[in-house]
Design a protein around this motif. Structure first.
Motif, PDB file in Angstrom:
ATOM      1  N   THR A 196       0.837  -1.204   0.000  1.00 46.14           N
ATOM      2  CA  THR A 196       0.000   0.000   0.000  1.00 46.14           C
ATOM      3  C   THR A 196       0.869   1.249   0.000  1.00 46.14           C
ATOM      4  N   THR A 197       0.529   2.217  -0.846  1.00 49.60           N
ATOM      5  CA  THR A 197       1.277   3.467  -0.932  1.00 49.60           C
ATOM      6  C   THR A 197       0.877   4.402   0.200  1.00 49.60           C
ATOM      7  N   LEU A 198       1.882   5.006   0.832  1.00 46.96           N
ATOM      8  CA  LEU A 198       1.631   5.916   1.953  1.00 46.96           C
ATOM      9  C   LEU A 198       1.818   7.368   1.523  1.00 46.96           C
ATOM     10  N   TYR A 199       0.846   8.191   1.872  1.00 46.76           N
ATOM     11  CA  TYR A 199       0.960   9.646   1.742  1.00 46.76           C
ATOM     12  C   TYR A 199       0.824  10.207   3.156  1.00 46.76           C
ATOM     13  N   VAL A 200       1.844  10.947   3.616  1.00 50.99           N
ATOM     14  CA  VAL A 200       1.883  11.326   5.025  1.00 50.99           C
ATOM     15  C   VAL A 200       1.983  12.839   5.179  1.00 50.99           C
ATOM     16  N   ARG A 201       1.172  13.376   6.049  1.00 51.68           N
ATOM     17  CA  ARG A 201       1.272  14.778   6.461  1.00 51.68           C
ATOM     18  C   ARG A 201       2.439  14.908   7.435  1.00 51.68           C
ATOM     19  N   SER A 202       3.374  15.806   7.107  1.00 49.31           N
ATOM     20  CA  SER A 202       4.559  16.008   7.935  1.00 49.31           C
ATOM     21  C   SER A 202       4.394  17.257   8.779  1.00 49.31           C
ATOM     22  N   PHE A 203       4.988  17.214   9.962  1.00 57.99           N
ATOM     23  CA  PHE A 203       4.878  18.361  10.874  1.00 57.99           C
ATOM     24  C   PHE A 203       5.888  19.462  10.539  1.00 57.99           C
ATOM     25  N   ASP A 204       7.166  19.089  10.332  1.00 55.68           N
ATOM     26  CA  ASP A 204       8.197  20.076  10.010  1.00 55.68           C
ATOM     27  C   ASP A 204       9.310  19.382   9.223  1.00 55.68           C
ATOM     28  N   ARG A 205      10.431  20.100   8.980  1.00 60.54           N
ATOM     29  CA  ARG A 205      11.510  19.545   8.181  1.00 60.54           C
ATOM     30  C   ARG A 205      12.098  18.283   8.821  1.00 60.54           C
ATOM     31  N   GLY A 206      12.291  18.309  10.144  1.00 62.38           N
ATOM     32  CA  GLY A 206      12.833  17.131  10.824  1.00 62.38           C
ATOM     33  C   GLY A 206      11.954  15.913  10.655  1.00 62.38           C
ATOM     34  N   HIS A 207      10.640  16.134  10.740  1.00 57.74           N
ATOM     35  CA  HIS A 207       9.700  15.030  10.556  1.00 57.74           C
ATOM     36  C   HIS A 207       9.754  14.519   9.111  1.00 57.74           C
ATOM     37  N   SER A 208       9.862  15.446   8.156  1.00 55.61           N
ATOM     38  CA  SER A 208       9.975  15.036   6.744  1.00 55.61           C
ATOM     39  C   SER A 208      11.208  14.159   6.527  1.00 55.61           C
ATOM     40  N   LEU A 209      12.321  14.545   7.128  1.00 58.36           N
ATOM     41  CA  LEU A 209      13.547  13.749   6.995  1.00 58.36           C
ATOM     42  C   LEU A 209      13.352  12.345   7.557  1.00 58.36           C
ATOM     43  N   ARG A 210      12.671  12.242   8.693  1.00 57.20           N
ATOM     44  CA  ARG A 210      12.413  10.912   9.273  1.00 57.20           C
ATOM     45  C   ARG A 210      11.546  10.073   8.345  1.00 57.20           C
ATOM     46  N   LEU A 211      10.528  10.700   7.753  1.00 55.89           N
ATOM     47  CA  LEU A 211       9.624   9.961   6.866  1.00 55.89           C
ATOM     48  C   LEU A 211      10.336   9.523   5.587  1.00 55.89           C
ATOM     49  N   ILE A 212      11.182  10.386   5.035  1.00 58.24           N
ATOM     50  CA  ILE A 212      11.935  10.011   3.832  1.00 58.24           C
ATOM     51  C   ILE A 212      12.882   8.868   4.141  1.00 58.24           C
ATOM     52  N   ASN A 213      13.559   8.959   5.281  1.00 59.57           N
ATOM     53  CA  ASN A 213      14.461   7.874   5.690  1.00 59.57           C
ATOM     54  C   ASN A 213      13.718   6.567   5.912  1.00 59.57           C
ATOM     55  N   ALA A 214      12.449   6.674   6.312  1.00 57.51           N
ATOM     56  CA  ALA A 214      11.640   5.479   6.543  1.00 57.51           C
ATOM     57  C   ALA A 214      11.112   4.892   5.244  1.00 57.51           C
ATOM     58  N   GLY A 215      11.331   5.605   4.107  1.00 55.84           N
ATOM     59  CA  GLY A 215      10.902   5.075   2.822  1.00 55.84           C
ATOM     60  C   GLY A 215       9.507   5.477   2.397  1.00 55.84           C
ATOM     61  N   VAL A 216       8.956   6.528   3.022  1.00 58.86           N
ATOM     62  CA  VAL A 216       7.625   6.999   2.637  1.00 58.86           C
ATOM     63  C   VAL A 216       7.693   7.603   1.236  1.00 58.86           C
TER      64      VAL A 216
END
Length: 600
Positions: free
Chosen positions: A497-517
């Motif tokens: 399943t493809t994930l689309y995620v609302r990010s809180f800030d830049r740090g959160h975006s980095l965590r999500l990208i690292n997680a493979g979102v």
């Protein structure tokens, strides 16, 4: 150190005690009120004896309560106050009459005569405006609906002091002819009403022109002096006609609430208010007679427990009968279950009228002061119990997430998801939505949205919501940690399943990208870019220039994210400062720093 020696030395003692005790008590989670009371007790005549005139200090410190009520009045526009009239004269009257009756009966059951029992009870009914308002301010609840109800009750209690003082005077002069008694009572009531009307008229027609004249002088200190004159003058005038000083200050504040000088007045009065209100709590702490508490400890402790419990019972009953939920009723009960500063005024009048003797006045005053000191502790205990108690969620009329099937699963339905889902609904995409906020679910239902109750951080709820069969999952919760947990669950259990995620800030975006979102977006990023583009066009840049500037920002942000992913946050910082080999586009405008968006 005698009363005649009140000087800078005592001022230093008071400031030093407050400076040590208040931060310490706040750090311990006990609040500033208890810190001031403890500091006053320590330096007062029944502590280390550094100050021996708490009564004189108490009268001066009451100005803190006066200024507090003036600032509250500035926040209560007449139209807003009018909307609270039912709460003031309905809820306030119901609470005062019910609790006063119950407390009087409790005191009489202990063998106290009716006049003494009634005066002691009604003094305890008048809760502490200073304590409650300070606690509401610390909790940030002065503007909440429950906070407004609390203020309404306090306003009625301020008004109630007038007939209570008249009643004390009447009981104290029973030996005089009845006609003279009636005449004096009616005369005092007429003077109070006439004085109140005079203040309203003066405030309506004179205050705003007065401040306009003062403002033309251009002297800031004169405007401050004029603000103090209005507050203290209104307070003194109200006291002279038999009303409370606090009521006079509150009325002056309400009359100036719609003035052009409202914010300036608030800024001028605030420093004086804070210092004097702290001084008031210090003087109350100094007034606690530990000798009386030691000699009459059974009477004092029994009075504190009995009066607080009986008053709490009355408050809770009224709150529930007027439609408040259990949690709201409990909060109001704990907040109002103490006596207050008006009790000292009423007990002093009772002594002067011969109803109270010195012993009765000292015992009742000790009961009131101890109850005021206990209030912050009880609020802390209630908050801890609320955290530990399991939260019972009322799901009446709300469907749980069970057997859902949809092309898209939306987790969380706040402002972000509400906007994002509209395009999907416009193209008739089949979506399922889960949310764990029952109020949000019911509010959405009013607009035709079908939302199911479910916690997206639980695997069983995700399965029941159709996460296994959904093509896309939109994670739109506003808690970054919860979003990370949902992403982890979905990637482990629903990898297709493809994930689309609302990010809180830049740090959160980095965590999500690292997680493979596959796709993440900061909740305010794109809207801020559109906002900036609109400002550029307003400043005279054409559409292409404005659009080009926004694209540069977007590309620069993308480069920063990529660099931070490769080289870590420090590498990204170096790039932002211009210390890397990667060139940055020249800014449209020269600014002091181009790193303002480092945490966005």
């Amino acid at each position: 150190m005698g009363a005649s020696e009140f000087s800078l030395v005592q001022a230093v003692v008071l400031l030093g005690a407050a400076t040590i005790a208040v931060p310490l008590f706040r750090r311990l989670g006990l609040g500033s009120v208890l810190g001031y009371l403890a500091a006053g007790l320590a330096v007062g005549p029944f502590g280390f004896g550094l100050i021996n005139n708490p009564e004189t200090l108490l009268h001066t410190a009451e100005l803190g309560v006066v200024m507090f009520l003036f600032i509250i009045g500035l926040e209560m526009r007449p139209s807003k106050l009018w909307t609270l009239r039912r709460q003031i004269f309905g809820l306030g009257a119901a609470q005062v009459v019910t609790c006063g009756t119950l407390l009087t009966l409790a005191a009489m059951a202990a063998g106290v005569s009716f006049p003494v029992a009634a005066v002691g009870a009604m003094g305890f009914v008048l809760s502490s405006t200073a304590v409650i308002m300070q606690l509401l301010k610390e909790q940030g609840d002065t503007s909440s609906p429950e906070g407004q109800r609390s203020i309404s009750i306090l306003l009625f209690e301020d008004l109630a002091i007038v007939p209570l003082l008249a009643l004390v005077a009447l009981w104290g002069s029973l030996a005089s002819p009845i006609g003279a008694n009636n005449e004096s009572v009616w005369q005092a009531a007429a003077i109070a009403v006439a004085g109140f009307a005079a203040l309203l008229m003066a405030g309506h027609w004179l205050l705003d022109p007065f401040f306009k004249i003062i403002a033309r002088s251009g002297a800031r200190e004169v405007l401050t002096a004029a603000a103090l004159l209005v507050v203290l003058g209104s307070a003194v005038f109200m006291e002279s006609v038999g009303l409370s000083m606090a009521m006079g200050a509150f009325v002056a504040g309400v009359l100036l609430a719609e003035s052009n000088f409202r914010h300036q007045l608030e800024a001028d009065i605030e420093p004086f208010r804070g210092i004097l209100l702290g001084l008031f709590f210090l003087s109350v702490g100094m007034s606690l007679n530990l000798q009386i508490v030691a000699d009459e400890w059974r009477m004092v402790l029994g009075g504190v427990v009995t009066f607080m419990l009986v008053k709490a019972l009355g408050i809770y009953a009224i709150a529930r009968l007027t439609g408040s939920a259990h949690s709201t009723a409990m909060s109001r009960t704990v907040l109002f279950a103490q006596g207050g500063e008006f009790a000292f005024v009423l007990y002093a009048a009772a002594m002067a009228a011969g109803i109270f003797d010195l012993r009765a006045s000292a015992i009742m005053s000790a009961i009131v002061i101890l109850s005021m000191a206990l209030t912050p502790i009880l609020l802390i205990a209630q908050a801890q119990m609320r955290k530990r108690a399991p939260v019972a969620i009322d799901l009446d009329g709300v469907d749980k997430a069970e057997g859902l099937r949809g092309q898209v699963l939306v987790i969380g339905f706040g402002r972000f998801a509400q906007v994002a889902s509209q395009a999907l609904l416009a193209r008739r995409v089949e979506i399922s939505v889960i949310e764990n906020d029952v109020k949000m679910i019911r509010a959405a239902a009013n607009f035709g949205f079908k939302i199911h109750y479910g916690d997206g951080t639980r695997l069983d709820v995700l399965r029941a919501s159709g996460a296994e069969t959904a093509e896309v999952i939109l994670v739109c919760v506003d808690d970054p940690e919860a979003a990370d947990h949902i992403v982890e669950l979905c990637q482990a259990e629903f990898p297709m399943t493809t994930l689309y995620v609302r990010s809180f800030d830049r740090g959160h975006s980095l965590r999500l990208i690292n997680a493979g979102v596959g796709f993440q977006i900061r909740e305010t990023f794109e809207s801020a870019l559109v906002f900036g583009q609109a400002v550029l066009t307003e400043l005279g840049f054409d559409e292409d220039q404005a659009r080009g500037a926004i694209e540069e920002v977007r590309e620069r942000d993308k480069e920063r994210l990529e660099l931070e992913l490769i080289g870590g946050l420090e590498g990204g910082r170096k790039m932002i400062r211009g210390n890397t080999e990667t060139p940055e586009p020249a800014p449209l405008f020269k600014t002091r720093s181009n790193s303002a968006d480092i945490g966005t």
